[in-house]
Motif scaffolding. Structure first.
Motif, PDB file in Angstrom:
ATOM      1  N   PHE A  52       0.811  -1.218   0.000  1.00 27.70           N
ATOM      2  CA  PHE A  52       0.000   0.000   0.000  1.00 27.70           C
ATOM      3  C   PHE A  52       0.843   1.265   0.000  1.00 27.70           C
ATOM      4  O   PHE A  52       0.431   2.310   0.506  1.00 27.70           O
ATOM      5  N   GLY A  53       2.059   1.158  -0.552  1.00 27.31           N
ATOM      6  CA  GLY A  53       2.873   2.357  -0.730  1.00 27.31           C
ATOM      7  C   GLY A  53       3.973   2.550   0.277  1.00 27.31           C
ATOM      8  O   GLY A  53       4.659   3.563   0.264  1.00 27.31           O
ATOM      9  N   GLY A  54       4.179   1.584   1.148  1.00 21.95           N
ATOM     10  CA  GLY A  54       5.218   1.727   2.167  1.00 21.95           C
ATOM     11  C   GLY A  54       6.625   1.752   1.607  1.00 21.95           C
ATOM     12  O   GLY A  54       7.541   2.270   2.235  1.00 21.95           O
ATOM     13  N   LYS A  55       6.829   1.214   0.400  1.00 19.01           N
ATOM     14  CA  LYS A  55       8.155   1.200  -0.194  1.00 19.01           C
ATOM     15  C   LYS A  55       8.696   2.606  -0.386  1.00 19.01           C
ATOM     16  O   LYS A  55       9.899   2.843  -0.318  1.00 19.01           O
ATOM     17  N   SER A  56       7.809   3.550  -0.615  1.00 15.14           N
ATOM     18  CA  SER A  56       8.237   4.926  -0.857  1.00 15.14           C
ATOM     19  C   SER A  56       8.798   5.574   0.388  1.00 15.14           C
ATOM     20  O   SER A  56       9.501   6.579   0.309  1.00 15.14           O
ATOM     21  N   ILE A  57       8.503   5.023   1.571  1.00 15.11           N
ATOM     22  CA  ILE A  57       9.048   5.584   2.810  1.00 15.11           C
ATOM     23  C   ILE A  57      10.064   4.630   3.433  1.00 15.11           C
ATOM     24  O   ILE A  57      10.399   4.739   4.607  1.00 15.11           O
ATOM     25  N   GLY A  58      10.539   3.675   2.640  1.00 13.25           N
ATOM     26  CA  GLY A  58      11.602   2.805   3.099  1.00 13.25           C
ATOM     27  C   GLY A  58      11.159   1.515   3.752  1.00 13.25           C
ATOM     28  O   GLY A  58      11.982   0.751   4.251  1.00 13.25           O
ATOM     29  N   ILE A  59       9.839   1.265   3.805  1.00 14.26           N
ATOM     30  CA  ILE A  59       9.356   0.019   4.394  1.00 14.26           C
ATOM     31  C   ILE A  59       9.193  -0.989   3.270  1.00 14.26           C
ATOM     32  O   ILE A  59       8.193  -1.022   2.567  1.00 14.26           O
ATOM     33  N   HIS A  60      10.201  -1.791   3.089  1.00 16.50           N
ATOM     34  CA  HIS A  60      10.260  -2.720   1.959  1.00 16.50           C
ATOM     35  C   HIS A  60      10.574  -4.098   2.521  1.00 16.50           C
ATOM     36  O   HIS A  60      11.480  -4.261   3.346  1.00 16.50           O
ATOM     37  N   PRO A  61       9.817  -5.132   2.123  1.00 13.50           N
ATOM     38  CA  PRO A  61      10.070  -6.480   2.654  1.00 13.50           C
ATOM     39  C   PRO A  61      11.518  -6.929   2.518  1.00 13.50           C
ATOM     40  O   PRO A  61      12.059  -7.581   3.412  1.00 13.50           O
ATOM     41  N   ASP A  62      12.171  -6.578   1.403  1.00 10.98           N
ATOM     42  CA  ASP A  62      13.572  -6.989   1.212  1.00 10.98           C
ATOM     43  C   ASP A  62      14.491  -6.287   2.204  1.00 10.98           C
ATOM     44  O   ASP A  62      15.483  -6.857   2.665  1.00 10.98           O
ATOM     45  N   ARG A  63      14.185  -5.022   2.528  1.00 10.19           N
ATOM     46  CA  ARG A  63      15.017  -4.313   3.510  1.00 10.19           C
ATOM     47  C   ARG A  63      14.820  -4.901   4.905  1.00 10.19           C
ATOM     48  O   ARG A  63      15.762  -4.968   5.700  1.00 10.19           O
ATOM     49  N   VAL A  64      13.589  -5.280   5.223  1.00  8.64           N
ATOM     50  CA  VAL A  64      13.333  -5.920   6.514  1.00  8.64           C
ATOM     51  C   VAL A  64      14.111  -7.221   6.607  1.00  8.64           C
ATOM     52  O   VAL A  64      14.723  -7.537   7.634  1.00  8.64           O
ATOM     53  N   LYS A  65      14.111  -7.983   5.520  1.00  7.00           N
ATOM     54  CA  LYS A  65      14.867  -9.239   5.490  1.00  7.00           C
ATOM     55  C   LYS A  65      16.351  -8.988   5.709  1.00  7.00           C
ATOM     56  O   LYS A  65      17.028  -9.736   6.432  1.00  7.00           O
ATOM     57  N   LYS A  66      16.878  -7.933   5.080  1.00  7.06           N
ATOM     58  CA  LYS A  66      18.299  -7.595   5.247  1.00  7.06           C
ATOM     59  C   LYS A  66      18.625  -7.271   6.693  1.00  7.06           C
ATOM     60  O   LYS A  66      19.725  -7.551   7.172  1.00  7.06           O
ATOM     61  N   LEU A  67      17.673  -6.652   7.410  1.00  6.67           N
ATOM     62  CA  LEU A  67      17.893  -6.303   8.811  1.00  6.67           C
ATOM     63  C   LEU A  67      18.142  -7.540   9.670  1.00  6.67           C
ATOM     64  O   LEU A  67      18.790  -7.467  10.702  1.00  6.67           O
ATOM     65  N   MET A  68      17.601  -8.658   9.235  1.00 11.83           N
ATOM     66  CA  MET A  68      17.684  -9.871  10.042  1.00 11.83           C
ATOM     67  C   MET A  68      18.972 -10.661   9.820  1.00 11.83           C
ATOM     68  O   MET A  68      19.245 -11.619  10.540  1.00 11.83           O
ATOM     69  N   ILE A  69      19.743 -10.293   8.813  1.00  3.84           N
ATOM     70  CA  ILE A  69      20.977 -11.018   8.490  1.00  3.84           C
ATOM     71  C   ILE A  69      22.179 -10.141   8.824  1.00  3.84           C
ATOM     72  O   ILE A  69      22.241  -8.972   8.444  1.00  3.84           O
ATOM     73  N   SER A  70      23.144 -10.705   9.509  1.00  2.54           N
ATOM     74  CA  SER A  70      24.340  -9.949   9.882  1.00  2.54           C
ATOM     75  C   SER A  70      25.204  -9.631   8.669  1.00  2.54           C
ATOM     76  O   SER A  70      25.291 -10.429   7.734  1.00  2.54           O
ATOM     77  N   THR A  71      25.820  -8.475   8.699  1.00  4.36           N
ATOM     78  CA  THR A  71      26.932  -8.179   7.790  1.00  4.36           C
ATOM     79  C   THR A  71      28.181  -8.252   8.670  1.00  4.36           C
ATOM     80  O   THR A  71      28.692  -7.242   9.143  1.00  4.36           O
ATOM     81  N   ASN A  72      28.612  -9.478   8.878  1.00  9.20           N
ATOM     82  CA  ASN A  72      29.677  -9.783   9.831  1.00  9.20           C
ATOM     83  C   ASN A  72      31.027  -9.729   9.112  1.00  9.20           C
ATOM     84  O   ASN A  72      31.564 -10.746   8.682  1.00  9.20           O
ATOM     85  N   VAL A  73      31.541  -8.521   8.973  1.00  7.58           N
ATOM     86  CA  VAL A  73      32.740  -8.289   8.170  1.00  7.58           C
ATOM     87  C   VAL A  73      33.883  -7.838   9.076  1.00  7.58           C
ATOM     88  O   VAL A  73      33.719  -6.930   9.891  1.00  7.58           O
ATOM     89  N   SER A  74      35.026  -8.456   8.911  1.00  8.39           N
ATOM     90  CA  SER A  74      36.195  -8.129   9.732  1.00  8.39           C
ATOM     91  C   SER A  74      36.911  -6.889   9.207  1.00  8.39           C
ATOM     92  O   SER A  74      37.198  -6.785   8.017  1.00  8.39           O
ATOM     93  N   GLY A  75      37.206  -5.965  10.102  1.00 11.90           N
ATOM     94  CA  GLY A  75      37.985  -4.781   9.756  1.00 11.90           C
ATOM     95  C   GLY A  75      39.397  -4.827  10.302  1.00 11.90           C
ATOM     96  O   GLY A  75      40.075  -3.803  10.398  1.00 11.90           O
ATOM     97  N   LYS A  76      39.880  -6.048  10.637  1.00  7.53           N
ATOM     98  CA  LYS A  76      41.207  -6.170  11.256  1.00  7.53           C
ATOM     99  C   LYS A  76      42.328  -5.672  10.345  1.00  7.53           C
ATOM    100  O   LYS A  76      43.287  -5.055  10.797  1.00  7.53           O
ATOM    101  N   LYS A  77      42.210  -5.965   9.045  1.00 11.14           N
ATOM    102  CA  LYS A  77      43.270  -5.552   8.129  1.00 11.14           C
ATOM    103  C   LYS A  77      43.381  -4.032   8.067  1.00 11.14           C
ATOM    104  O   LYS A  77      44.495  -3.483   8.073  1.00 11.14           O
ATOM    105  N   MET A  78      42.254  -3.352   8.019  1.00 11.12           N
ATOM    106  CA  MET A  78      42.266  -1.892   8.033  1.00 11.12           C
ATOM    107  C   MET A  78      42.829  -1.369   9.362  1.00 11.12           C
ATOM    108  O   MET A  78      43.638  -0.442   9.389  1.00 11.12           O
ATOM    109  N   LYS A  79      42.421  -1.993  10.455  1.00  9.36           N
ATOM    110  CA  LYS A  79      42.843  -1.556  11.782  1.00  9.36           C
ATOM    111  C   LYS A  79      44.344  -1.682  11.973  1.00  9.36           C
ATOM    112  O   LYS A  79      44.965  -0.865  12.670  1.00  9.36           O
ATOM    113  N   THR A  80      44.961  -2.694  11.348  1.00  6.52           N
ATOM    114  CA  THR A  80      46.394  -2.948  11.528  1.00  6.52           C
ATOM    115  C   THR A  80      47.235  -2.454  10.343  1.00  6.52           C
ATOM    116  O   THR A  80      48.399  -2.817  10.213  1.00  6.52           O
TER     117      THR A  80
END
Length: 322
Positions: free
Chosen positions: A268-296
């Motif tokens: 009903f138009g929620g995609k226009s305000i950022g409420i998108h099923p795919d974005r909700v799905k993305k919220l549930m999955i970690s972006t578990n990325v290591s920044g050790k190389k940058m840090k060192t």
């Protein structure tokens, strides 16, 4: 030495131009994009569509530096074809431009999307397994840049960055949506609070870019760009509320209910305000990325995570995050 920034009118490009203008006096900064972004005289705009052959009537020397930010990146939001046409053709045409003028240094901003979606920790050595058109197109673009470097691997320097969520003034993306959702009492933890969301402040990212591209390492370097360790969605939300003076209770609701609600609202138009099923799905999955190389890497971070949020808040006159 001059700087050629493809996609310089975008979020990251704008911040890089600001940084270069303040710190690299005497150099010319060219913004090559299809949309002109007023940088108050900080750069020279050239209308350039990277999907086509790049021909410029300006001097280019082998000592100049190329930054490639040109991309279709919002996902979901575009037909599959758009990601491949812009991101892959753009890489081909930009490296051909570098080849033509024997430019020896390119910094390419890729993404963590080539790793694919999973909970496992991602290192720079992790085998890419992209599962979206965007992620696939970015991985192919990385390989295109690598082919350019390999042709004269004793002379050329290629830096590939894979940033997590990049936040800061002008982002209008994930962190901005999170802030306004919390502020308007519309954000709920989707089934869990410990989802890891790797992230980096845009001003930190552009500082690191210049730090790496100015080193003398003739090779291919790949860096994940994120705070180390990465923060959870609960930690990000709590810091955001503390820095901006919000007092909110964020509830956790079952993931299934949230997905159903997002689907109904989206219809009903929620995609226009950022409420998108795919974005909700993305919220549930970690972006578990290591920044050790940058840090060192020898780079000294200028901002902690909380300092970055506070600096962003100050950039908006301590009124909001946007």
């Amino acid at each position: 030495m001059n700087y050629f920034i493809f996609g310089g009118s975008g979020f990251i490009g704008t911040h890089l131009i600001n940084y270069l203008k303040e710190n690299k006096a005497g150099s010319k900064i060219y913004n090559l994009d299809i949309i002109e972004n007023t940088h108050n005289g900080k750069s020279i705009f050239i209308n350039c569509d990277v999907k086509s052959e790049i021909n410029l009537n300006i001097p280019v020397s082998e000592n100049d530096i190329i930054f490639n930010f040109a991309a279709i990146h919002v996902t979901p939001g575009h037909p599959d074809y758009d990601y491949f046409e812009t991101n892959i053709k753009g890489a081909e045409n930009i490296t051909a431009f570098a080849e033509k003028f024997n430019v020896k240094k390119i910094l390419f901003t890729s993404s963590i999307a080539p790793y694919g979606a999973s909970e496992e920790m991602k290192m720079e050595t992790t085998t890419p397994m992209p599962n979206t058109p965007y992620g696939i197109s970015k991985l192919v673009a990385e390989k295109t840049h690598m082919i350019w470097q390999a042709k004269k691997n004793q002379q050329r320097q290629l830096t590939i960055l894979r940033p997590g969520v990049v936040f800061g003034k002008g982002e209008n993306g994930n962190f901005t949506r999170l802030y306004w959702s919390i502020k308007r009492h519309r954000f709920f933890y989707p089934g869990r609070k410990d989802t890891i969301k790797a992230s980096i402040y845009v001003k930190e990212l552009v500082r690191f870019m210049v730090f790496r591209i100015e080193n003398k390492n003739i090779d291919i370097e790949i860096f994940n760009c994120t705070y180390e360790p990465a923060f959870t969605i609960e930690e990000i939300s709590n810091s955001m509320m503390e820095i901006t003076g919000m007092q909110r209770k964020i509830y956790k609701i079952p993931a299934g209910i949230l997905k159903i609600a997002a689907g109904i609202i989206g219809a009903f138009g929620g995609k226009s305000i950022g409420i998108h099923p795919d974005r909700v799905k993305k919220l549930m999955i970690s972006t578990n990325v290591s920044g050790k190389k940058m840090k060192t890497s020898g780079y000294n971070f200028h901002y902690t995570f909380d300092q970055a949020l506070d600096d962003w808040f100050k950039d908006n006159n301590k009124e909001y995050l946007s």
